[in-house]
Motif scaffolding. Structure first.
Motif, PDB file in Angstrom:
ATOM      1  N   ASP A 174      58.433 -78.105  -7.221  1.00  0.00           N
ATOM      2  CA  ASP A 174      57.570 -78.863  -7.969  1.00  0.00           C
ATOM      3  C   ASP A 174      58.434 -78.978  -9.249  1.00  0.00           C
ATOM      4  O   ASP A 174      58.603 -78.369 -10.119  1.00  0.00           O
ATOM      5  CB  ASP A 174      56.362 -78.025  -8.181  1.00  0.00           C
ATOM      6  CG  ASP A 174      55.423 -78.538  -9.363  1.00  0.00           C
ATOM      7  OD1 ASP A 174      55.712 -79.625  -9.848  1.00  0.00           O
ATOM      8  OD2 ASP A 174      53.950 -78.166  -9.289  1.00  0.00           O
ATOM      9  N   TRP A 201      59.335 -82.966 -15.339  1.00  0.00           N
ATOM     10  CA  TRP A 201      60.188 -83.471 -16.342  1.00  0.00           C
ATOM     11  C   TRP A 201      59.766 -84.868 -16.602  1.00  0.00           C
ATOM     12  O   TRP A 201      58.563 -85.247 -16.470  1.00  0.00           O
ATOM     13  CB  TRP A 201      61.778 -83.764 -15.615  1.00  0.00           C
ATOM     14  CG  TRP A 201      61.597 -84.645 -14.319  1.00  0.00           C
ATOM     15  CD1 TRP A 201      61.064 -84.154 -13.200  1.00  0.00           C
ATOM     16  CD2 TRP A 201      62.376 -85.811 -13.925  1.00  0.00           C
ATOM     17  NE1 TRP A 201      61.572 -85.177 -12.208  1.00  0.00           N
ATOM     18  CE2 TRP A 201      62.261 -86.105 -12.510  1.00  0.00           C
ATOM     19  CE3 TRP A 201      63.337 -86.389 -14.989  1.00  0.00           C
ATOM     20  CZ2 TRP A 201      62.771 -87.308 -12.053  1.00  0.00           C
ATOM     21  CZ3 TRP A 201      63.702 -87.666 -14.455  1.00  0.00           C
ATOM     22  CH2 TRP A 201      63.572 -88.083 -12.880  1.00  0.00           C
ATOM     23  N   GLU A 232      61.942 -89.250 -20.630  1.00  0.00           N
ATOM     24  CA  GLU A 232      62.757 -88.716 -21.822  1.00  0.00           C
ATOM     25  C   GLU A 232      63.746 -87.429 -21.519  1.00  0.00           C
ATOM     26  O   GLU A 232      64.913 -87.600 -22.104  1.00  0.00           O
ATOM     27  CB  GLU A 232      61.704 -88.378 -23.003  1.00  0.00           C
ATOM     28  CG  GLU A 232      60.710 -89.410 -23.438  1.00  0.00           C
ATOM     29  CD  GLU A 232      59.425 -89.667 -22.761  1.00  0.00           C
ATOM     30  OE1 GLU A 232      59.421 -89.208 -21.392  1.00  0.00           O
ATOM     31  OE2 GLU A 232      58.676 -90.121 -23.161  1.00  0.00           O
ATOM     32  N   ALA A 266      56.897 -82.530 -25.737  1.00  0.00           N
ATOM     33  CA  ALA A 266      56.799 -83.355 -24.416  1.00  0.00           C
ATOM     34  C   ALA A 266      55.428 -84.355 -24.298  1.00  0.00           C
ATOM     35  O   ALA A 266      55.374 -85.016 -23.443  1.00  0.00           O
ATOM     36  CB  ALA A 266      56.892 -82.497 -23.161  1.00  0.00           C
ATOM     37  N   ARG A 302      52.847 -93.893 -15.227  1.00  0.00           N
ATOM     38  CA  ARG A 302      52.431 -93.603 -16.545  1.00  0.00           C
ATOM     39  C   ARG A 302      51.994 -94.687 -17.407  1.00  0.00           C
ATOM     40  O   ARG A 302      52.683 -95.842 -17.491  1.00  0.00           O
ATOM     41  CB  ARG A 302      53.486 -92.844 -17.169  1.00  0.00           C
ATOM     42  CG  ARG A 302      53.377 -92.169 -18.503  1.00  0.00           C
ATOM     43  CD  ARG A 302      54.679 -91.505 -18.608  1.00  0.00           C
ATOM     44  NE  ARG A 302      54.864 -91.332 -20.098  1.00  0.00           N
ATOM     45  CZ  ARG A 302      56.023 -90.959 -20.952  1.00  0.00           C
ATOM     46  NH1 ARG A 302      56.922 -90.279 -20.238  1.00  0.00           N
ATOM     47  NH2 ARG A 302      55.935 -91.051 -22.088  1.00  0.00           N
ATOM     48  N   ASP A 343      52.722 -82.725 -23.113  1.00  0.00           N
ATOM     49  CA  ASP A 343      52.010 -82.101 -21.981  1.00  0.00           C
ATOM     50  C   ASP A 343      51.503 -80.767 -22.618  1.00  0.00           C
ATOM     51  O   ASP A 343      52.031 -80.112 -23.194  1.00  0.00           O
ATOM     52  CB  ASP A 343      52.996 -81.797 -20.929  1.00  0.00           C
ATOM     53  CG  ASP A 343      53.145 -83.236 -19.907  1.00  0.00           C
ATOM     54  OD1 ASP A 343      52.174 -83.781 -19.582  1.00  0.00           O
ATOM     55  OD2 ASP A 343      54.452 -83.340 -19.670  1.00  0.00           O
TER      56      ASP A 343
HETATM   57  C1  7RM Z   1      59.435 -87.763 -13.653  1.00  0.00           C
HETATM   58  C2  7RM Z   1      58.263 -88.311 -14.345  1.00  0.00           C
HETATM   59  C3  7RM Z   1      56.072 -87.913 -17.172  1.00  0.00           C
HETATM   60  C4  7RM Z   1      54.818 -86.947 -17.107  1.00  0.00           C
HETATM   61  C5  7RM Z   1      54.865 -85.858 -17.730  1.00  0.00           C
HETATM   62  C6  7RM Z   1      53.791 -85.110 -17.282  1.00  0.00           C
HETATM   63  C7  7RM Z   1      53.623 -85.746 -15.761  1.00  0.00           C
HETATM   64  C8  7RM Z   1      55.692 -85.333 -14.249  1.00  0.00           C
HETATM   65  C9  7RM Z   1      55.179 -83.313 -13.379  1.00  0.00           C
HETATM   66  C10 7RM Z   1      54.051 -83.692 -14.184  1.00  0.00           C
HETATM   67  C11 7RM Z   1      52.943 -81.800 -13.820  1.00  0.00           C
HETATM   68  C12 7RM Z   1      54.976 -82.080 -12.813  1.00  0.00           C
HETATM   69  N1  7RM Z   1      58.593 -89.171 -15.471  1.00  0.00           N
HETATM   70  N2  7RM Z   1      54.759 -84.766 -14.914  1.00  0.00           N
HETATM   71  N3  7RM Z   1      56.213 -84.289 -13.145  1.00  0.00           N
HETATM   72  N4  7RM Z   1      53.091 -82.899 -14.442  1.00  0.00           N
HETATM   73  N5  7RM Z   1      54.008 -81.197 -12.926  1.00  0.00           N
HETATM   74  N6  7RM Z   1      55.772 -81.724 -11.472  1.00  0.00           N
HETATM   75  O1  7RM Z   1      57.089 -88.440 -13.917  1.00  0.00           O
HETATM   76  O2  7RM Z   1      57.921 -90.199 -17.770  1.00  0.00           O
HETATM   77  O3  7RM Z   1      57.098 -91.285 -15.791  1.00  0.00           O
HETATM   78  O4  7RM Z   1      56.014 -89.098 -16.421  1.00  0.00           O
HETATM   79  O5  7RM Z   1      54.375 -86.887 -15.893  1.00  0.00           O
HETATM   80  O6  7RM Z   1      52.593 -85.387 -17.668  1.00  0.00           O
HETATM   81  O7  7RM Z   1      54.732 -85.927 -19.167  1.00  0.00           O
HETATM   82  S1  7RM Z   1      57.583 -89.986 -16.393  1.00  0.00           S
END
Ligand code: 7RM
Length: 655
Positions: free
Chosen positions: A418, A421, A424, A510, A538, A512
């Motif tokens: 899982d 990333w 960015e 980030a 996104r 998040d």
């Molecule tokens: C690779 C990608 C980034 C956003 C990031 C998170 C969410 C991505 C996970 C995740 C939980 C994961 N790039 N996110 N991977 N949340 N677990 N494994 O998606 O720039 O399009 O989005 O996506 O919120 O900030 S992205």
């Protein structure tokens, strides 16, 4: 900014150790081995990356300084000369991999194509020469607006080869969105196709480019290179538009890779943020090459016998880093699939796995949830025994979906990575190393070696285990974004000013929310800003609101995410109308279509609700928290006393 909430469902205690059948052949095969690597890296990250850069990549000239960090601006491998297209292609040609499959492509109407490293190299060189003949020089930006066909990867590598930064725009974006991005990047040339196949239909890509460029809409664009894919009728503008196949046929297959500075821009990729205008995320050459190479190698425990398939589109960062650059830099076989699962072909993913003997499968939670709905019969009717490793990306994966993936697809023998990333970050930041780190359903587990991640409060202090906070990165890493294209201030403000530095150490924010458990495992809870994730795509709520208010009928719009079983979130728009318009179903449709026209099909609102007024504070700020509750049919929680006009909520509830 909403503060993250700790979901009670995250009382997950199941732990899955890497199976012996996997660790037997894994390169990094114990928790101790992971810890040793992570500790070594943490002691001196720049030294750790410099050693890997020397071991793993070809440099025309070594660097003088591994890391130059002038917060928040980082430079890696300063003075080094490198070319990522060389590392992805040329260096494999002098090994047995010359005739190994580099790219296996499965086309949507059933056609297919395999390109060996030697063949891919040849085509990339030819197209690089075509670009040069059309006046593209080192430093010029090139827009790529393509379906999922080999030419998309060839175009990216050809740009990288001559040092022309690419900006790939997802084929699902509209002409308007394309125009904005091409203008922001001041692209000199656009590479597109006549059209693309998408869900039993075709999409008119070239026509969208024509619309974007009409009336001198993008003054910087001089030429358009068009791949023939659907054979749709297109208008070729004399002197501006050129057929790819015609120019390629006469192009020299010899084109040495340009010796690039490690810090020369490799690409711009637009991503949604808090404000209306998408940000051009800038990535540079050397650090990005090293980081995507290393994360791909270790996270997927890649072997020369692997057949690796990532289901993303090359229009997203996942496609850039883990369909094209990471896999090819490692000399791996990467599968590219033009189709998407749909009612007329619900088992198509499992067919591709069976047909090519895919060993590593990397997809998104939204796809997994859709498959659960379609039932276990589809995957069970195919031979999936080639699979040895599974991956997920894009949004938090709910433990039920994780368990289904583990049981029904992985037959309890494939570890699941899982990977958390972002566009960015360029590459994986928090992810299990599959032969080393035991997994917990719903957790991205531990940081990749060399990544110093933490969960902190708004003052930058680490929160206690189990507490919610903000996910931050505490040390620069090679593939971090360098800036927002043309806007250093926005870069600083967005990522480095939410949380103050701690003892001189800058914290990358980030966006998040997350928590860390007693074992140091990360549980990502989702965005804390006005970004929503629809099927892992996104989108900024402001972006959609701007699109809505650009329609003459709309006075004001507020967009929120509503929980959706399959998409994760869906778009729910509250709209107030200008006096002379009145609510109707026809107007709803028209507004939805309008958003599609302004942004693209991925931004089509699931629901539009007409309102007499929106709930606002006395200072005029829309109270999104209330709208989110309304959208999900929940009771309005919290204090409504700050509201300017209390009756607005009653109206919205009834309406
Ligand atoms: C690779 C990608 C980034 C956003 C990031 C998170 C969410 C991505 C996970 C995740 C939980 C994961 N790039 N996110 N991977 N949340 N677990 N494994 O998606 O720039 O399009 O989005 O996506 O919120 O900030 S992205």
């Amino acid at each position: 900014m909403a503060s993250p909430t700790i979901e009670s469902v995250l009382n997950e205690s199941r732990l899955f150790s890497p199976p012996a059948s996997f660790t037997d052949t894994a390169a990094i095969n114990s928790l101790d081995a992971y810890k040793a690597l992570a500790e070594k890296a943490a002691a001196d990250p720049a030294k750790f990356w410099a050693e890997l850069a020397e071991q793993e990549l070809h440099w025309f000239k070594p660097w003088d300084t591994a890391l130059d960090w002038q917060p928040p601006f980082a430079k890696w491998f300063v003075g080094g000369k490198i070319n990522i297209s060389y590392n992805c292609l040329d260096r494999h040609l002098t090994t047995w991999r010359r005739n190994k499959a580099a790219l296996i492509w499965e086309g949507e109407p059933g056609d297919s194509r395999t390109l060996t490293y030697a063949q891919l190299h040849r085509e990339v060189c030819q197209v690089a020469n075509v670009l040069k003949s059309l006046g593209v020089k080192k430093g010029d930006r090139v827009g790529i607006y393509m379906p999922m066909i080999p030419e998309a990867a060839i175009a990216m590598l050809a740009c990288a080869r001559i040092g022309a930064p690419h900006t790939v725009i997802f084929g699902g974006f509209s002409a308007e969105a394309l125009k904005d991005r091409l203008n922001d990047a001041e692209a000199k040339l656009v590479i597109t196709a006549d059209g693309g196949f998408r869900k039993d239909k075709t999409i008119a890509l070239k026509a969208a480019v024509d619309d974007a460029l009409a009336d001198n809409g993008v003054p910087s664009v001089e030429n358009v290179l068009v791949v023939q894919r659907t054979k749709a009728a297109v208008t070729m503008h004399e002197g501006r538009d050129h057929w790819w196949h015609e120019l390629q046929a006469h192009a020299d297959a010899h084109c040495p890779a340009e010796e690039m500075d490690a810090e020369d821009m490799l690409f711009i990729l637009y991503t949604s943020g808090t404000t209306g205008k998408p940000k051009g995320v800038v990535h540079t050459t050397g650090g990005y090459n090293l980081y995507t190479h290393t994360t791909f190698k270790w996270t997927f425990d890649i072997k020369d016998t692997d057949v690796y398939w990532c289901t993303a589109d090359v229009g997203w960062i996942t496609g850039h880093s883990y369909i094209v650059y990471g896999p090819l830099s490692n000399g791996a076989t990467t599968v590219m699939y033009e189709g998407v699962p749909r009612p007329s072909n619900p088992g198509c993913f499992w067919d591709v796995i069976e047909k090519y003997g895919v060993t590593i499968f990397y997809t998104a939670p939204t796809a997994i949830r859709a498959f659960i709905k379609m039932g276990d019969e589809l995957p069970k009717a195919r031979d999936l025994s080639s699979l040895r490793l599974l991956g997920t990306v894009g949004e938090p994966i709910n433990p039920e979906a994780w368990m289904w993936y583990h049981t029904v697809i992985g037959k309890e023998k494939c570890p699941i990575v899982d990977t958390w990333w972002q566009t960015e970050t360029g590459g994986f930041m928090v992810t299990p190393i599959p032969g080393a780190v035991p997994t917990k359903p719903g957790s991205a587990t531990l940081p990749f070696p060399g990544i110093i991640a933490d969960v902190v409060d708004l003052d930058g202090h680490p929160v206690a285990p189990g507490e919610g906070g903000y996910l931050v990165i505490k040390h620069p890493w090679p593939s971090m974004m360098r800036t927002v294209y043309g806007n250093d201030e926005r870069y600083r403000r967005t990522y480095w000013e939410h949380i103050p530095p701690q003892d001189g150490q800058y914290l990358y924010f980030a966006g998040d929310g997350a928590r860390k458990d007693e074992d140091g495992y990360f549980w990502v809870m989702g965005r804390v800003d006005d970004v929503i994730s629809v099927s892992g795509h996104r989108l900024g709520t402001m972006e959609i609101e701007s699109a809505l208010v650009s329609h003459p009928a709309v006075a004001e719009a507020a967009v929120v995410g509503r929980k959706d079983d399959i998409k994760g979130e869906d778009i729910y728009a509250f709209v107030t109308l200008e006096g002379q318009y009145s609510p109707s179903d026809a107007l709803k449709q028209e507004l939805k279509d309008h958003v599609v026209k302004e942004i693209g099909i991925i931004a089509r609102p699931g629901e539009i609700k007409f309102a007499d007024a929106l709930p606002k504070t006395r200072s005029g700020k829309i109270i999104r928290r209330f709208l989110r509750s309304l959208a999900s049919g929940e009771a309005i929680a919290g204090d409504a006393s700050t509201m300017e006009d209390q009756s607005v909520l009653d109206q919205l509830r009834e309406g």
